[in-house]
Design a protein around this motif. Structure first.
Motif, PDB file in Angstrom:
ATOM      1  N   ILE A 122       0.854  -1.190   0.000  1.00 26.09           N
ATOM      2  CA  ILE A 122       0.000   0.000   0.000  1.00 26.09           C
ATOM      3  C   ILE A 122       0.890   1.240   0.000  1.00 26.09           C
ATOM      4  CG2 ILE A 122      -2.001  -0.957   1.230  1.00 26.09           C
ATOM      5  CD1 ILE A 122      -0.729   0.122   3.835  1.00 26.09           C
ATOM      6  N   ILE A 123       0.269   2.395  -0.209  1.00 22.11           N
ATOM      7  CA  ILE A 123       1.003   3.643   0.012  1.00 22.11           C
ATOM      8  C   ILE A 123       1.154   3.791   1.513  1.00 22.11           C
ATOM      9  CG2 ILE A 123       0.932   6.161  -0.174  1.00 22.11           C
ATOM     10  CD1 ILE A 123      -0.727   5.904  -2.681  1.00 22.11           C
ATOM     11  N   ASN A 124       2.356   4.124   1.964  1.00 23.77           N
ATOM     12  CA  ASN A 124       2.567   4.372   3.390  1.00 23.77           C
ATOM     13  C   ASN A 124       1.443   5.278   3.900  1.00 23.77           C
ATOM     14  OD1 ASN A 124       3.826   4.724   5.932  1.00 23.77           O
ATOM     15  ND2 ASN A 124       4.770   6.620   5.179  1.00 23.77           N
ATOM     16  N   PRO A 125       0.639   4.821   4.867  1.00 25.08           N
ATOM     17  CA  PRO A 125      -0.550   5.579   5.275  1.00 25.08           C
ATOM     18  C   PRO A 125      -0.257   7.027   5.692  1.00 25.08           C
ATOM     19  CG  PRO A 125      -0.494   3.434   6.361  1.00 25.08           C
ATOM     20  CD  PRO A 125       0.769   3.548   5.573  1.00 25.08           C
ATOM     21  N   TYR A 126       0.891   7.254   6.324  1.00 25.31           N
ATOM     22  CA  TYR A 126       1.233   8.623   6.736  1.00 25.31           C
ATOM     23  C   TYR A 126       1.408   9.552   5.534  1.00 25.31           C
ATOM     24  CZ  TYR A 126       2.228   6.828  11.444  1.00 25.31           C
ATOM     25  OH  TYR A 126       2.143   6.264  12.687  1.00 25.31           O
ATOM     26  N   ASP A 127       1.806   8.981   4.388  1.00 25.95           N
ATOM     27  CA  ASP A 127       2.078   9.817   3.217  1.00 25.95           C
ATOM     28  C   ASP A 127       0.803  10.374   2.590  1.00 25.95           C
ATOM     29  OD1 ASP A 127       4.636   9.109   3.737  1.00 25.95           O
ATOM     30  OD2 ASP A 127       4.848   7.726   2.049  1.00 25.95           O
ATOM     31  N   LEU A 128      -0.337   9.727   2.881  1.00 27.98           N
ATOM     32  CA  LEU A 128      -1.592  10.191   2.295  1.00 27.98           C
ATOM     33  C   LEU A 128      -1.943  11.600   2.785  1.00 27.98           C
ATOM     34  CD1 LEU A 128      -3.666   6.892   2.494  1.00 27.98           C
ATOM     35  CD2 LEU A 128      -2.522   7.894   0.502  1.00 27.98           C
ATOM     36  N   PHE A 129      -1.552  11.900   4.025  1.00 32.61           N
ATOM     37  CA  PHE A 129      -1.837  13.248   4.548  1.00 32.61           C
ATOM     38  C   PHE A 129      -0.997  14.289   3.811  1.00 32.61           C
ATOM     39  CE2 PHE A 129      -2.701  10.172   7.915  1.00 32.61           C
ATOM     40  CZ  PHE A 129      -4.041  10.427   8.109  1.00 32.61           C
ATOM     41  N   ALA A 130       0.210  13.881   3.424  1.00 39.58           N
ATOM     42  CA  ALA A 130       1.073  14.782   2.652  1.00 39.58           C
ATOM     43  C   ALA A 130       0.488  14.989   1.255  1.00 39.58           C
ATOM     44  CB  ALA A 130       2.479  14.196   2.568  1.00 39.58           C
ATOM     45  N   VAL A 131       0.003  13.904   0.642  1.00 39.86           N
ATOM     46  CA  VAL A 131      -0.591  14.009  -0.703  1.00 39.86           C
ATOM     47  C   VAL A 131      -1.798  14.951  -0.652  1.00 39.86           C
ATOM     48  CG1 VAL A 131      -1.818  12.746  -2.515  1.00 39.86           C
ATOM     49  CG2 VAL A 131       0.190  11.705  -1.425  1.00 39.86           C
ATOM     50  N   GLU A 132      -2.668  14.745   0.333  1.00 39.02           N
ATOM     51  CA  GLU A 132      -3.877  15.564   0.427  1.00 39.02           C
ATOM     52  C   GLU A 132      -3.535  17.041   0.630  1.00 39.02           C
ATOM     53  OE1 GLU A 132      -7.030  15.107  -0.124  1.00 39.02           O
ATOM     54  OE2 GLU A 132      -7.649  17.080   0.624  1.00 39.02           O
ATOM     55  N   GLU A 133      -2.606  17.311   1.506  1.00 41.68           N
ATOM     56  CA  GLU A 133      -2.246  18.711   1.781  1.00 41.68           C
ATOM     57  C   GLU A 133      -1.698  19.368   0.507  1.00 41.68           C
ATOM     58  OE1 GLU A 133      -3.292  19.573   4.680  1.00 41.68           O
ATOM     59  OE2 GLU A 133      -2.773  21.695   4.414  1.00 41.68           O
ATOM     60  N   ALA A 134      -0.906  18.617  -0.246  1.00 44.80           N
ATOM     61  CA  ALA A 134      -0.344  19.152  -1.492  1.00 44.80           C
ATOM     62  C   ALA A 134      -1.456  19.458  -2.496  1.00 44.80           C
ATOM     63  CB  ALA A 134       0.646  18.147  -2.083  1.00 44.80           C
ATOM     64  N   LEU A 135      -2.415  18.528  -2.603  1.00 44.69           N
ATOM     65  CA  LEU A 135      -3.511  18.733  -3.559  1.00 44.69           C
ATOM     66  C   LEU A 135      -4.335  19.961  -3.167  1.00 44.69           C
ATOM     67  CD1 LEU A 135      -4.629  15.023  -4.117  1.00 44.69           C
ATOM     68  CD2 LEU A 135      -3.307  16.490  -5.678  1.00 44.69           C
ATOM     69  N   ARG A 136      -4.567  20.113  -1.867  1.00 46.30           N
ATOM     70  CA  ARG A 136      -5.320  21.280  -1.395  1.00 46.30           C
ATOM     71  C   ARG A 136      -4.638  22.582  -1.754  1.00 46.30           C
ATOM     72  NH1 ARG A 136      -7.528  20.961   4.700  1.00 46.30           N
ATOM     73  NH2 ARG A 136      -8.219  18.815   4.613  1.00 46.30           N
ATOM     74  N   LEU A 137      -3.324  22.625  -1.512  1.00 47.11           N
ATOM     75  CA  LEU A 137      -2.587  23.854  -1.807  1.00 47.11           C
ATOM     76  C   LEU A 137      -2.626  24.142  -3.303  1.00 47.11           C
ATOM     77  CD1 LEU A 137       0.513  23.528   0.555  1.00 47.11           C
ATOM     78  CD2 LEU A 137      -1.482  25.014   0.823  1.00 47.11           C
ATOM     79  N   ARG A 138      -2.504  23.086  -4.107  1.00 45.96           N
ATOM     80  CA  ARG A 138      -2.569  23.276  -5.558  1.00 45.96           C
ATOM     81  C   ARG A 138      -3.952  23.791  -5.965  1.00 45.96           C
ATOM     82  NH1 ARG A 138      -3.692  18.307  -9.118  1.00 45.96           N
ATOM     83  NH2 ARG A 138      -5.607  18.684  -7.945  1.00 45.96           N
ATOM     84  N   ASP A 139      -4.998  23.206  -5.365  1.00 45.40           N
ATOM     85  CA  ASP A 139      -6.344  23.654  -5.706  1.00 45.40           C
ATOM     86  C   ASP A 139      -6.549  25.124  -5.341  1.00 45.40           C
ATOM     87  OD1 ASP A 139      -6.707  21.105  -6.554  1.00 45.40           O
ATOM     88  OD2 ASP A 139      -7.959  20.459  -4.874  1.00 45.40           O
ATOM     89  N   GLN A 140      -5.916  25.539  -4.247  1.00 49.38           N
ATOM     90  CA  GLN A 140      -6.038  26.925  -3.800  1.00 49.38           C
ATOM     91  C   GLN A 140      -5.225  27.883  -4.657  1.00 49.38           C
ATOM     92  OE1 GLN A 140      -4.683  27.158   0.226  1.00 49.38           O
ATOM     93  NE2 GLN A 140      -6.714  26.846   1.070  1.00 49.38           N
TER      94      GLN A 140
END
Ligand SMILES: Cc1cc2nc3c(=O)[nH]c(=O)nc-3n(C[C@H](O)[C@H](O)[C@H](O)COP(=O)(O)OP(=O)(O)OC[C@H]3O[C@@H](n4cnc5c(N)ncnc54)[C@H](O)[C@@H]3O)c2cc1C
Ligand SMILES: Nc1ncnc2c1ncn2[C@@H]1O[C@H](COP(=O)(O)O)[C@@H](O)[C@H]1O
Lengths: 281, 368
Positions: A33-51
């Motif tokens: 799987i994707i290291n579960p902790y890394d998903l929070f990093a992915v989400e935060e990055a996507l949010r910043l990009r969306d903003q």
């Protein structure tokens, strides 16, 4: 804004096999799987990009099969995925890993567009060291923001960023310059589901696959086992306590009293300690 | 881990590489412990490590130093003096106004400069948010090895640091060496090592080292520091009695069997990692390698299998009592007292029986 997120593909289960010669963990045959902790990093990055607009590049170093994790990250809406894979990377410790990843991030900046923020997870569930993030930051000379619980503001014009960082006894609100490296704390956001178009795009997307040479790594001696100052010298099972556990055999209604007797028989002073505790509670 | 264990795999491959320390590292001597202080408070993990560092230094026949980095003033000096009371022969200090709050840049520079100037052989830090942030940066700058979250430290026959930590998989430990680089760095989580006894002792030597950096050189600024509310802190790590539940409880509702027993005992409660992952309990209740390490007088574990990552978090408990339906559960390998039974049945009865037994004291509590 260009954000690079480092994710790692990790074994999903607690199954383990150790290579008899190198004493390194063998990952074949274990679901990943994707290291579960890394998903929070992915989400935060996507949010910043969306903003703020821009692109999110996902980067992983691993065997060819790590491509699966990259596709998964693309289904969340990431824009680009880079797989760093080469036999020279096998057996890397955190110092060697951070060297390879830092080189690839520098190359990503040159090849596509300059990088503003690098994200990593807090730690991996297999290596579990939380060292790779700081290692990348140092090697690239980026401001290092670990254990970030919130990205409060990004100022692309003023090249500045404000975050909340978890410290031992409280939270530090920090301001630093871009580019920077953030290790994202878990539980700080909700990872999105990803849209159908993203899923379709992810299935067809071309993954950028780089060897050590492609990533601009001139000295492969700094990679893998050769580039790792630490070595695993011994892998062993923990030994049972010298004395076996005293088993309380009583069943039914007597079991509770028998257990309490056994506890106070082994540690007579505990009863007085408990009395004090209970009074003070 | 007290008893020596049999290697599952013999040392081989690169691990057998003949150790030949490059000439430039030969002068590296002595054991250092980073004394972590934030806002004038020394983190107890620093003294726990000082106790461990003392043992390593004695085995190697070298000195033990405390390293204190902070703002000029009494707090930093007091921490340096206090280091002696926990076993340090000497202390290094770097003081500067820019070191008042922890920030990676000036702290890494201060510690890196110290290491390069005075060349320690071993450098230990607490595996706290500060310690890990700092250790990762310093090890990378020095290009040396760093072993995270060790549960046992020792020096082997040829004087190398043997750092042991759990490895992936829930059942194995590994011992890691930093063969050809110095210093050998390791982090250890709070409460993993026992707190040494404090003995009033004067500090042998104080070595003050300058930091050539100004506020303008530090790009990261601390805007605010918001201390945690006291109510947000659980006392789990320091509790005398801990009751914990694992997946064997079967459902989140059943966890109240744990909190009820804890309440009768005046105890803190905790859980295994899967309960946190499932959202049954908050992360600060997790016990183990990636949660809290505890050292209570009594630890009662119900429905917990006893994987190595859980075990290392309770190794310091005086008495481990395990309740598990599986007589072959690994927890019985390290529990002192075990009972093979359904926790859902036993826990309410145990709570009742303890209530009866302790009732005189419970009455005292109500009366006062
Ligand atoms: C990198 C890494 C870090 C980790 N860190 C931690 C950590 O910090 N802390 C931690 O706890 N784990 C940690 N783990 C997970 C660890 O490996 C185990 O998976 C976990 O501890 C198992 O939790 P458990 O005992 O609750 O569940 P299980 O292993 O599923 O055990 C449940 C037990 O309950 C018993 N049982 C079932 N029904 C009953 C009943 N009615 N009454 C009594 N007993 C019953 C079963 O026999 C079994 O032994 C980590 C794993 C990794 C890979
Ligand atoms: N092989 C890898 N490829 C990409 N990112 C990685 C890799 N290893 C570690 N990381 C990143 O570094 C973080 C910390 O890892 P660790 O130091 O192993 O706990 C992880 O959460 C990832 O974001």
């Amino acid at each position: 804004m260009h954000i690079v997120v480092c994710i790692k593909q990790v074994p999903d289960s607690a199954q383990i096999r150790v290579h008899p010669v190198t004493n390194t963990i063998m990952r074949q045959g274990v679901p990943t799987i994707i290291n579960p902790y890394d998903l929070f990093a992915v989400e935060e990055a996507l949010r910043l990009r969306d903003q703020h607009g821009g692109t999110v590049t996902i980067l992983t170093m691993g065997p060819p099969m790590a491509e699966e994790s990259l596709r998964k990250a693309l289904t969340f809406g990431a824009d680009r995925a880079v797989l760093l894979t080469d036999r020279f990377f096998a057996g890397s410790d955190t110092l060697a890993t951070s060297y390879a990843l830092a080189s690839a991030i520098a190359r990503i900046g040159e090849t596509f567009e300059p990088v503003d923020i690098v994200f990593t997870g807090k730690q991996t569930i297999d290596g579990d060291t939380a060292q790779v993030g700081p290692g990348i930051a140092k090697r690239l000379g980026l401001a290092q923001l670990t254990y970030v619980s919130r990205v409060a503001a990004v100022d692309l014009v003023g090249r500045a960023i404000e975050v909340d960082r978890r410290a031992e006894g409280g939270v530090q609100a920090l301001r630093t310059r871009l580019p920077c490296l953030i290790t994202m704390l878990e539980g700080t956001n909700d990872i999105r589901r990803g849209s159908l178009p993203d899923a379709l795009r992810a299935a067809r997307a071309e993954i950028v696959v780089w060897s050590a040479k492609d990533a601009g790594i001139a000295d492969v001696g700094k990679c893998g086992l050769r580039g790792s100052p630490t070595v695993v010298k011994r892998v062993f099972a923990p030994s049972p306590r010298a004395e076996k556990a005293a088993m309380v055999e009583a069943g039914g209604p007597e079991a509770a009293d028998a257990l309490i007797e056994a506890i106070f028989a082994q540690r007579p002073r505990l009863e007085a300690d408990l009395a004090t505790l209970v009074r003070g509670y | 881990m007290a008893e020596p264990a049999k290697p599952a795999a013999p040392a081989s491959g690169r691990a057998n590489t003949k150790k030949e320390l490059p000439e430039r590292f030969r002068n590296h001597k002595h054991v250092w412990v980073f004394v972590e202080q934030e806002r004038g408070q020394v983190h107890p993990v620093s003294w726990e490590l000082m106790g461990e560092g003392r043992k390593l230094a004695d085995k190697l026949g070298v000195e033990l130093a405390g390293v204190v980095i902070g703002a000029p003033g009494e707090a930093t000096l007091a921490a340096a003096r206090e280091a002696a009371c926990y076993g340090a022969d000497l202390a290094y200090t770097v003081t500067h106004d820019i070191l008042a709050d922890y920030r990676n840049e000036p702290y890494s520079k201060a510690l890196t400069d110290l290491v390069e100037t005075f060349q320690p052989e071993i450098l230990l830090l607490g595996a706290t948010t500060l310690g890990r942030d700092l250790a990762g940066a310093v090890a990378t700058t020095l290009l040396t090895g760093l072993t995270a979250d060790c549960t046992a430290l020792d020096v082997d026959a040829d004087g190398s640091l043997a750092a042991t930590r759990p490895t992936f998989g829930g059942s194995l430990l590994c011992t890691i060496y930093t063969l050809n680089f110095r210093p050998q760095m390791a982090t250890v989580r709070p409460r993993v090592m026992a707190m040494p006894e404090r003995v009033e002792r004067p500090l042998g030597r104080l070595v003050e080292h300058p930091l050539s950096m100004a506020e303008e050189d530090v790009v990261t600024k601390v805007l605010r520091y918001i201390p945690d509310r006291d109510s947000a802190k659980s006392n789990l790590a320091y509790a005398d009695v801990v009751v914990a539940g694992g997946l064997g409880l079967g459902s989140p509702e059943n966890f109240q069997l744990i909190t009820q027993l804890a309440s009768v005992l005046g105890a803190e409660y905790g859980c295994s990692r899967p309960l946190v992952q499932k959202g049954w309990q908050p992360a600060e209740r997790q016990i183990g390698q990636t949660g809290k390490t505890i050292r209570p007088k009594l630890y009662i574990a119900a429905g917990i299998s006893g994987a190595i990552q859980h075990r290392v978090g309770v190794e310091g408990a005086d008495l481990v009592v395990a309740i598990n339906t599986d007589k072959n559960a690994p927890i019985f390998d390290f529990a002192h007292i075990g009972i093979v039974t359904d926790a859902l049945h036993l826990l309410p009865r145990l709570t009742e029986a303890f209530r009866r037994r302790l009732s005189p004291h419970i009455r005292d509590r109500i009366a006062s």
